[in-house]
Design an enzyme around this catalytic site. Structure first.
Site, PDB file in Angstrom:
ATOM      1  N   SER A 146      -6.914   6.468  -5.885  1.00 51.07           N
ATOM      2  CA  SER A 146      -6.194   7.267  -5.219  1.00 51.07           C
ATOM      3  C   SER A 146      -6.844   8.610  -4.643  1.00 51.07           C
ATOM      4  O   SER A 146      -7.080   9.373  -5.611  1.00 51.07           O
ATOM      5  CB  SER A 146      -4.751   7.610  -6.009  1.00 51.07           C
ATOM      6  OG  SER A 146      -3.883   8.657  -5.535  1.00 51.07           O
ATOM      7  N   HIS A 178      -6.690   4.420  -1.650  1.00 50.41           N
ATOM      8  CA  HIS A 178      -5.184   4.304  -1.771  1.00 50.41           C
ATOM      9  C   HIS A 178      -4.884   5.842  -1.116  1.00 50.41           C
ATOM     10  O   HIS A 178      -5.359   6.701  -1.874  1.00 50.41           O
ATOM     11  CB  HIS A 178      -4.664   4.254  -2.926  1.00 50.41           C
ATOM     12  CG  HIS A 178      -3.436   4.259  -3.351  1.00 50.41           C
ATOM     13  ND1 HIS A 178      -2.511   3.061  -2.850  1.00 50.41           N
ATOM     14  CD2 HIS A 178      -2.421   5.314  -3.709  1.00 50.41           C
ATOM     15  CE1 HIS A 178      -1.097   3.278  -3.023  1.00 50.41           C
ATOM     16  NE2 HIS A 178      -0.961   4.320  -3.420  1.00 50.41           N
ATOM     17  N   ASP A 188      -1.876   8.431  -0.423  1.00 55.33           N
ATOM     18  CA  ASP A 188      -0.311   8.671  -0.833  1.00 55.33           C
ATOM     19  C   ASP A 188       0.060   9.729   0.196  1.00 55.33           C
ATOM     20  O   ASP A 188      -0.298  10.998   0.287  1.00 55.33           O
ATOM     21  CB  ASP A 188      -0.276   9.357  -2.276  1.00 55.33           C
ATOM     22  CG  ASP A 188      -0.414   8.157  -3.337  1.00 55.33           C
ATOM     23  OD1 ASP A 188       0.372   7.075  -3.323  1.00 55.33           O
ATOM     24  OD2 ASP A 188      -1.270   8.468  -4.105  1.00 55.33           O
ATOM     25  N   MET A 240       3.317  11.852   1.200  1.00 55.60           N
ATOM     26  CA  MET A 240       4.637  12.554   0.900  1.00 55.60           C
ATOM     27  C   MET A 240       5.142  13.633   1.733  1.00 55.60           C
ATOM     28  O   MET A 240       4.269  14.322   2.264  1.00 55.60           O
ATOM     29  CB  MET A 240       4.476  13.146  -0.706  1.00 55.60           C
ATOM     30  CG  MET A 240       3.724  12.433  -1.608  1.00 55.60           C
ATOM     31  SD  MET A 240       3.305  13.338  -3.218  1.00 55.60           S
ATOM     32  CE  MET A 240       2.131  12.220  -4.138  1.00 55.60           C
ATOM     33  N   HIS A 273       0.496   4.536   1.014  1.00 51.48           N
ATOM     34  CA  HIS A 273       1.912   4.297   0.187  1.00 51.48           C
ATOM     35  C   HIS A 273       2.679   5.351   1.012  1.00 51.48           C
ATOM     36  O   HIS A 273       2.301   6.803   0.893  1.00 51.48           O
ATOM     37  CB  HIS A 273       1.353   4.527  -1.338  1.00 51.48           C
ATOM     38  CG  HIS A 273       2.732   4.729  -1.927  1.00 51.48           C
ATOM     39  ND1 HIS A 273       2.787   5.178  -3.066  1.00 51.48           N
ATOM     40  CD2 HIS A 273       4.053   4.249  -1.866  1.00 51.48           C
ATOM     41  CE1 HIS A 273       4.067   5.050  -3.829  1.00 51.48           C
ATOM     42  NE2 HIS A 273       4.671   4.595  -3.002  1.00 51.48           N
ATOM     43  N   MET A 323       5.585   7.535   1.039  1.00 53.19           N
ATOM     44  CA  MET A 323       6.852   8.340   0.140  1.00 53.19           C
ATOM     45  C   MET A 323       7.344   8.930   1.043  1.00 53.19           C
ATOM     46  O   MET A 323       7.617  10.473   0.856  1.00 53.19           O
ATOM     47  CB  MET A 323       6.283   8.759  -1.078  1.00 53.19           C
ATOM     48  CG  MET A 323       5.698   7.848  -1.985  1.00 53.19           C
ATOM     49  SD  MET A 323       4.981   8.683  -3.540  1.00 53.19           S
ATOM     50  CE  MET A 323       3.127   8.685  -2.965  1.00 53.19           C
ATOM     51  N   MET A 381       5.573   0.913  -9.306  1.00 54.22           N
ATOM     52  CA  MET A 381       5.619   2.371  -9.715  1.00 54.22           C
ATOM     53  C   MET A 381       5.592   2.615 -11.268  1.00 54.22           C
ATOM     54  O   MET A 381       6.660   2.452 -11.713  1.00 54.22           O
ATOM     55  CB  MET A 381       6.499   3.480  -8.757  1.00 54.22           C
ATOM     56  CG  MET A 381       6.350   3.553  -7.546  1.00 54.22           C
ATOM     57  SD  MET A 381       4.526   4.006  -6.977  1.00 54.22           S
ATOM     58  CE  MET A 381       4.749   5.645  -7.960  1.00 54.22           C
ATOM     59  N   PHE A 405       3.724  13.108  -7.875  1.00 51.95           N
ATOM     60  CA  PHE A 405       2.694  14.056  -8.523  1.00 51.95           C
ATOM     61  C   PHE A 405       1.912  13.148  -9.083  1.00 51.95           C
ATOM     62  O   PHE A 405       2.233  12.146  -9.857  1.00 51.95           O
ATOM     63  CB  PHE A 405       3.373  14.851  -9.631  1.00 51.95           C
ATOM     64  CG  PHE A 405       4.505  15.931  -8.776  1.00 51.95           C
ATOM     65  CD1 PHE A 405       3.998  17.214  -8.222  1.00 51.95           C
ATOM     66  CD2 PHE A 405       5.729  15.758  -9.031  1.00 51.95           C
ATOM     67  CE1 PHE A 405       4.720  18.330  -7.753  1.00 51.95           C
ATOM     68  CE2 PHE A 405       6.654  16.902  -8.366  1.00 51.95           C
ATOM     69  CZ  PHE A 405       6.219  17.942  -7.886  1.00 51.95           C
ATOM     70  N   GLY A 406       0.473  13.497  -9.106  1.00 55.13           N
ATOM     71  CA  GLY A 406      -0.615  12.978  -9.833  1.00 55.13           C
ATOM     72  C   GLY A 406      -0.566  13.204 -11.241  1.00 55.13           C
ATOM     73  O   GLY A 406       0.020  13.996 -11.567  1.00 55.13           O
ATOM     74  N   ASP A 461       0.735   1.463  -9.668  1.00 57.46           N
ATOM     75  CA  ASP A 461       0.397   2.869  -9.247  1.00 57.46           C
ATOM     76  C   ASP A 461       1.051   3.921 -10.524  1.00 57.46           C
ATOM     77  O   ASP A 461       2.083   3.834 -10.323  1.00 57.46           O
ATOM     78  CB  ASP A 461       0.520   3.307  -7.875  1.00 57.46           C
ATOM     79  CG  ASP A 461       0.191   4.777  -7.532  1.00 57.46           C
ATOM     80  OD1 ASP A 461      -0.586   5.415  -8.235  1.00 57.46           O
ATOM     81  OD2 ASP A 461       0.372   5.167  -6.383  1.00 57.46           O
ATOM     82  N   GLY A 484      -6.127   7.354 -10.037  1.00 59.30           N
ATOM     83  CA  GLY A 484      -6.243   8.617  -9.538  1.00 59.30           C
ATOM     84  C   GLY A 484      -6.995   9.543 -10.546  1.00 59.30           C
ATOM     85  O   GLY A 484      -8.370   9.775 -10.630  1.00 59.30           O
TER      86      GLY A 484
END
Length: 229
Positions: A21, A44, A46, A48, A77, A79, A148, A154-155, A186, A208
């Site tokens: 990630s 990957h 993300d 957001m 991905h 979000m 998920m 948040f990571g 993930d 990640g």
């Protein structure tokens, strides 16, 4: 734009794919970080929007920069609310696959169809608190189902143990309809739970913090590969 290489796009049959990630990488050195995860299968990304999840990450310019810098397939991905508004933009920026949330649009089947029409791999996902039945109607139409294993946004979050059984259930449903779709996981994926996820039927693991750790992504990827061996 650097196209995906044949090797990176198609790892050996039966091997679990690893998708580091980029949310956890050092963005002051994005090109170098991508080079250091060159042995991975996908990257990957993300995205957001601060609405669907309580955080804002990166968008189209970062994806386009990553696409120029790396031959890895870009696994995006989304979000974001009403993702269908931006599917073409992300496809044109370099996404090889696009995953949308069932909670983010009332027209998830339409969104999946749009992704397919754009020539990209179509993925669907859902939050940990959403019943798996929410994705079942679109399983025949997708290339990927993302489980998920943390609440998105948040990571660095702790893995939700019940995610293993969700992976097992989805894999069974896909097998029942003869689908070869990937089951991706993930959130909180580490060398400690990677084997259990693979045994349950996961075929793609997003990681990640456990990849972009203090000893470098090469070591992080090696630990995951060793755990899966």
């Amino acid at each position: 734009m650097i196209p995906p290489t044949e090797a990176s796009a198609s790892p050996p049959a039966g091997r679990v794919k690893l998708a580091p990630s980029l949310l956890a990488c050092d963005f002051t050195r994005l090109g170098e970080e991508l080079a250091r995860i060159g042995s991975a299968d996908w990257a990957h990304v993300d995205v957001m929007d601060g609405l669907f999840v309580p955080n804002i990450s990166f968008g189209l310019p970062i994806l386009a920069a990553a696409r120029r810098a790396s031959a890895l397939p870009m696994d995006v991905h989304l979000m974001i609310e009403r993702p269908e508004r931006y599917l073409r933009d992300f496809a044109e920026a370099g996404a090889d696959s696009l995953t949308v949330h069932v909670e983010a649009t009332p027209h998830v089947h339409r969104a999946v169809g749009m992704i397919r029409e754009l020539g990209r791999r179509a993925g669907v996902t859902l939050n940990p608190g959403t019943p798996l039945e929410a994705v079942r109607p679109v399983l025949p139409d997708v290339d990927l189902v993302l489980v998920m294993s943390v609440n998105p946004g948040f990571g660095g979050q702790r893995f939700i143990p019940g995610s293993v059984e969700r992976v097992r259930t989805l894999r069974r449903w896909l097998d029942e309809i003869g689908s070869a779709a990937d089951v991706q996981v993930d959130g909180g994926v580490t060398a400690h739970n990677a084997r259990a996820l693979a045994d349950a039927g996961a075929t793609v693991l997003v990681a990640g913090s456990s990849v972009f750790g203090p000893d470098g992504p090469e070591a992080g990827l090696a630990r995951l590969r060793e755990a899966l061996a």
